[in-house]
Design a protein around this motif. Structure first.
Motif, PDB file in Angstrom:
ATOM      1  N   UNK A 155       0.823  -1.199   0.000  1.00 15.63           N
ATOM      2  CA  UNK A 155       0.000   0.000   0.000  1.00 15.63           C
ATOM      3  C   UNK A 155       0.862   1.257   0.000  1.00 15.63           C
ATOM      4  N   UNK A 156       1.978   1.206   0.719  1.00 13.31           N
ATOM      5  CA  UNK A 156       2.899   2.338   0.794  1.00 13.31           C
ATOM      6  C   UNK A 156       3.420   2.701  -0.595  1.00 13.31           C
ATOM      7  N   UNK A 157       3.902   1.699  -1.337  1.00 11.41           N
ATOM      8  CA  UNK A 157       4.458   1.953  -2.663  1.00 11.41           C
ATOM      9  C   UNK A 157       3.363   2.332  -3.653  1.00 11.41           C
ATOM     10  N   UNK A 158       2.285   1.577  -3.649  1.00 16.71           N
ATOM     11  CA  UNK A 158       1.240   1.785  -4.645  1.00 16.71           C
ATOM     12  C   UNK A 158       0.602   3.154  -4.508  1.00 16.71           C
ATOM     13  N   UNK A 159       0.438   3.639  -3.273  1.00 20.44           N
ATOM     14  CA  UNK A 159      -0.119   4.980  -3.113  1.00 20.44           C
ATOM     15  C   UNK A 159       0.784   6.017  -3.758  1.00 20.44           C
ATOM     16  N   UNK A 160       2.087   5.895  -3.561  1.00 21.40           N
ATOM     17  CA  UNK A 160       3.015   6.840  -4.180  1.00 21.40           C
ATOM     18  C   UNK A 160       2.941   6.820  -5.692  1.00 21.40           C
ATOM     19  N   UNK A 161       2.732   5.646  -6.253  1.00 21.52           N
ATOM     20  CA  UNK A 161       2.612   5.521  -7.706  1.00 21.52           C
ATOM     21  C   UNK A 161       1.247   5.993  -8.205  1.00 21.52           C
ATOM     22  N   UNK A 178      10.592   8.984  -5.652  1.00 17.78           N
ATOM     23  CA  UNK A 178      11.119   8.635  -4.328  1.00 17.78           C
ATOM     24  C   UNK A 178      10.653   7.230  -3.945  1.00 17.78           C
ATOM     25  N   UNK A 179       9.383   6.930  -4.168  1.00 14.61           N
ATOM     26  CA  UNK A 179       8.867   5.596  -3.865  1.00 14.61           C
ATOM     27  C   UNK A 179       9.528   4.537  -4.746  1.00 14.61           C
ATOM     28  N   UNK A 180       9.825   4.887  -5.985  1.00 16.79           N
ATOM     29  CA  UNK A 180      10.528   3.952  -6.856  1.00 16.79           C
ATOM     30  C   UNK A 180      11.913   3.630  -6.316  1.00 16.79           C
ATOM     31  N   UNK A 181      12.638   4.645  -5.884  1.00 18.34           N
ATOM     32  CA  UNK A 181      13.984   4.434  -5.355  1.00 18.34           C
ATOM     33  C   UNK A 181      13.931   3.568  -4.097  1.00 18.34           C
ATOM     34  N   UNK A 182      12.885   3.755  -3.305  1.00 15.74           N
ATOM     35  CA  UNK A 182      12.697   2.899  -2.127  1.00 15.74           C
ATOM     36  C   UNK A 182      12.408   1.466  -2.553  1.00 15.74           C
ATOM     37  N   UNK A 183      11.546   1.289  -3.541  1.00 16.81           N
ATOM     38  CA  UNK A 183      11.217  -0.061  -4.001  1.00 16.81           C
ATOM     39  C   UNK A 183      12.462  -0.772  -4.513  1.00 16.81           C
ATOM     40  N   UNK A 184      13.206  -0.119  -5.410  1.00 14.67           N
ATOM     41  CA  UNK A 184      14.337  -0.783  -6.063  1.00 14.67           C
ATOM     42  C   UNK A 184      15.628  -0.712  -5.246  1.00 14.67           C
ATOM     43  N   UNK A 185      15.733   0.279  -4.374  1.00 13.69           N
ATOM     44  CA  UNK A 185      17.000   0.488  -3.679  1.00 13.69           C
ATOM     45  C   UNK A 185      16.982   0.245  -2.201  1.00 13.69           C
ATOM     46  N   UNK A 186      15.810  -0.198  -1.663  1.00 10.12           N
ATOM     47  CA  UNK A 186      15.731  -0.468  -0.228  1.00 10.12           C
ATOM     48  C   UNK A 186      14.876  -1.698   0.082  1.00 10.12           C
ATOM     49  N   UNK A 187      13.694  -1.783  -0.517  1.00  8.54           N
ATOM     50  CA  UNK A 187      12.775  -2.863  -0.180  1.00  8.54           C
ATOM     51  C   UNK A 187      13.276  -4.247  -0.606  1.00  8.54           C
ATOM     52  N   UNK A 188      14.238  -4.322  -1.480  1.00  4.55           N
ATOM     53  CA  UNK A 188      14.815  -5.605  -1.865  1.00  4.55           C
ATOM     54  C   UNK A 188      15.923  -6.068  -0.916  1.00  4.55           C
ATOM     55  N   UNK A 189      16.465  -5.170  -0.108  1.00  6.52           N
ATOM     56  CA  UNK A 189      17.812  -5.412   0.409  1.00  6.52           C
ATOM     57  C   UNK A 189      17.919  -6.409   1.555  1.00  6.52           C
TER      58      UNK A 189
END
Length: 345
Positions: A155-161, A178-189
């Motif tokens: 929900x956090x990511x989808x709302x930003x998109x 910003x949400x994209x960078x979190x998805x690809x650069x943090x949520x995977x880690x």
């Protein structure tokens, strides 16, 4: 300010766009006549990362998966399910953003990015179909539907998109990035850390090799979106405010809390040899990295050094020379990860 879609053809406009968004461009792609000098080097790096799941021999993983502990198996499947969901969303988002980038070179980069996300999703299917039954594979891909911790993250990511998709303004575009960078650069880690932990114990090495390829792709994607974000602020400085910085820092803090909660659930004290506290510090470290890469203050005091330095041995492999995990020659030219800025503040 609204953001307008790129024209499919503009006979009177130059090939190199007059702006990153809301500019003019013929939409003819001539790599020697584009607005941004970094676009062609980025194109070459993204092509240099070309790979397919078929390159990786899963035979050893097929034998090893039943030998993992139940907690390791559970974490393995949950993390794969999460990655499949996030990359599916990402494929769609990249296409949506591409429609609003005036320069044809940036549109081309977004198309390559989306194609790489499709390959990532294929790799998850490839791994699961190799080591599990079809029923388990289907359940893994549906895990996001019923897991409350995942639902909050999604929900956090989808709302930003969705805010940008439903109302394409400059402000919403910046926030969605910003949400994209979190998805690809943090949520995977934390998921990446789990797979690298297995690899250093000689478990599920083929799957970890696949994760390494995905990791390198995602780093290139993060860098691309960071460049786009900064170019938008350069062209629209009225959006480069202290208020936006404060907003972005709060978004990153919320994202870190969600990632830590997820890591606690799938890793916790269940995985022998992988310290949850280290994973939590790793999340805070990368939160600081990503926010700082956007040009903002780091959200968390300290956390300037990677607390899981052993991961760097897996991230920094030069795949153009050899496959670190299986020690075999490779056919494709791979980008040296050192060029991609891992572990840099």
């Amino acid at each position: 300010m609204q953001v307008h879609e790129r024209n499919i053809m503009d006979k009177t406009a130059p090939n190199a766009s007059t702006g990153i968004i809301n500019g003019r461009s013929s939409n003819i792609l001539n790599w020697d006549d584009v607005r941004f000098s970094w676009a062609y080097p980025k194109y070459k790096k993204m092509l240099g990362n070309f790979w397919t799941p078929f390159e990786i021999n899963m035979s050893n993983d097929v034998k090893q998966f039943p030998e993992l502990t139940k907690d390791e198996q559970n974490a393995f499947l949950k993390i794969i399910g999460l990655l499949a969901l996030l990359d599916s969303i990402q494929t769609d988002y990249a296409g949506r953003v591409a429609d609003y980038l005036t320069d044809s070179s940036l549109n081309a980069l977004m198309i390559i990015l989306a194609q790489q996300e499709v390959v990532h999703n294929h790799s998850y299917s490839y791994v699961l179909s190799s080591i599990t039954t079809k029923d388990v594979q289907d359940a893994t891909f549906d895990f996001w539907r019923t897991e409350p911790t995942l639902e909050k993250r999604n929900d956090f990511v989808i709302k930003g998109y969705r805010d940008f998709i439903e109302n394409p303004t400059v402000d919403h575009l910046l926030t969605s990035i910003v949400h994209d960078i979190i998805l690809e650069g943090l949520f995977f880690y934390s998921g990446f850390a789990f797979f690298y932990h297995l690899a250093r114990n000689q478990k599920m090495v083929a799957s970890s090799t696949m994760i390494n390829y995905i990791n390198r792709d995602e780093q290139l994607h993060v860098d691309l979106f960071i460049k786009i974000y900064k170019e938008i602020l350069n062209e629209f400085p009225e959006y480069d405010t202290k208020e936006r910085e404060a907003q972005v820092i709060e978004i990153f803090k919320e994202a870190a809390a969600l990632e830590v909660e997820w890591a606690r659930e799938v890793i916790g004290d269940k995985i022998d040899g992988l310290d949850y506290e280290d994973v939590e510090d790793y999340v805070y470290f990368y939160t600081n990295v990503r926010c700082n890469q956007l040009g903002y203050e780091r959200p968390f005091e300290g956390y300037r050094k990677n607390p899981m330095k052993w991961i760097k041995a897996y991230e920094d492999v030069d795949m153009g020379k050899t496959d670190f995990f299986e020690q075999k020659s490779r056919q494709y030219v791979k980008v040296n990860v050192e060029d991609n800025g891992f572990d840099e503040l």
